[in-house]
Design an enzyme around this catalytic site. Sequence first.
Site, PDB file in Angstrom:
ATOM      1  CG  ASP A   1     -45.634 -62.337 -30.038  1.00  0.00           C
ATOM      2  OD1 ASP A   1     -45.908 -61.596 -29.003  1.00  0.00           O
ATOM      3  OD2 ASP A   1     -44.514 -62.786 -30.248  1.00  0.00           O
ATOM      4  CB  ILE A   2     -42.106 -61.492 -34.329  1.00  0.00           C
ATOM      5  CG1 ILE A   2     -41.232 -61.578 -35.205  1.00  0.00           C
ATOM      6  CG2 ILE A   2     -41.395 -61.702 -32.786  1.00  0.00           C
ATOM      7  CD1 ILE A   2     -40.132 -60.536 -35.572  1.00  0.00           C
TER       8      ILE A   2
ATOM      9  CG  ASN B   1     -46.198 -60.407 -19.224  1.00  0.00           C
ATOM     10  OD1 ASN B   1     -46.871 -61.262 -18.441  1.00  0.00           O
ATOM     11  ND2 ASN B   1     -45.816 -61.040 -20.524  1.00  0.00           N
TER      12      ASN B   1
ATOM     13  CB  VAL C   1     -41.566 -55.106 -25.564  1.00  0.00           C
ATOM     14  CG1 VAL C   1     -41.444 -53.786 -26.439  1.00  0.00           C
ATOM     15  CG2 VAL C   1     -40.582 -56.463 -26.606  1.00  0.00           C
TER      16      VAL C   1
ATOM     17  CG  HIS D   1     -46.910 -55.499 -24.767  1.00  0.00           C
ATOM     18  ND1 HIS D   1     -45.858 -54.689 -24.478  1.00  0.00           N
ATOM     19  CD2 HIS D   1     -46.686 -56.744 -24.854  1.00  0.00           C
ATOM     20  CE1 HIS D   1     -44.962 -55.909 -23.904  1.00  0.00           C
ATOM     21  NE2 HIS D   1     -45.568 -56.920 -24.147  1.00  0.00           N
ATOM     22  CG  MET D   2     -54.275 -57.240 -23.912  1.00  0.00           C
ATOM     23  SD  MET D   2     -56.045 -56.619 -23.941  1.00  0.00           S
ATOM     24  CE  MET D   2     -56.311 -55.926 -22.249  1.00  0.00           C
ATOM     25  CG  HIS D   3     -48.835 -60.874 -24.566  1.00  0.00           C
ATOM     26  ND1 HIS D   3     -48.008 -61.174 -25.396  1.00  0.00           N
ATOM     27  CD2 HIS D   3     -48.429 -60.384 -23.667  1.00  0.00           C
ATOM     28  CE1 HIS D   3     -46.908 -61.195 -25.016  1.00  0.00           C
ATOM     29  NE2 HIS D   3     -46.962 -59.946 -23.949  1.00  0.00           N
TER      30      HIS D   3
END
Length: 116
Positions: A31-32, A88, A97, A101-103
């Site tokens: 992650d940025i 989310n 975004v 996606h999975m964090h």
Amino acid sequence: MAQETIFSKIIRREIPAEVLYQDELVTAFRDIHPRAPTHILIVPNVLIPTANDVEAEHEAALGRLFTVARKLAAEAGIAQNGYRLIVNCNEHGGQEVFHLHMHLVGGKALGPMLAR
Ligand code: 5GP
């Protein structure tokens, strides 16, 4: 047609990202703006905008998110102490975004899942 996001460009390696893993189904990159010592995003290569858009045909890619999360958590040395996997969805879920996606977040005690 769903609108592409920056994640499609990362998957195609058109813009830079610290990619940790990629196969025919998923791509994982840092992650940025990391919220913890380990904060990795694991993304299906196919564009699924949100959890509301999940179909049976996506099951292989979505299952792969978990097996890659397990592998990357082990590589990051956070498997034993534990970590959190987050997806989310839309405004109330805090999704920014719109490419599902999975964090994978860990490397410290994360506290309660939700504010009390
Ligand atoms: P969401 O709130 O949608 O679940 O999370 C989106 C995540 O994507 C955020 O944690 C944000 O920091 C990350 N992000 C947004 N743009 C980029 C980018 O261009 N590169 C990378 N590596 N991460 C990004």
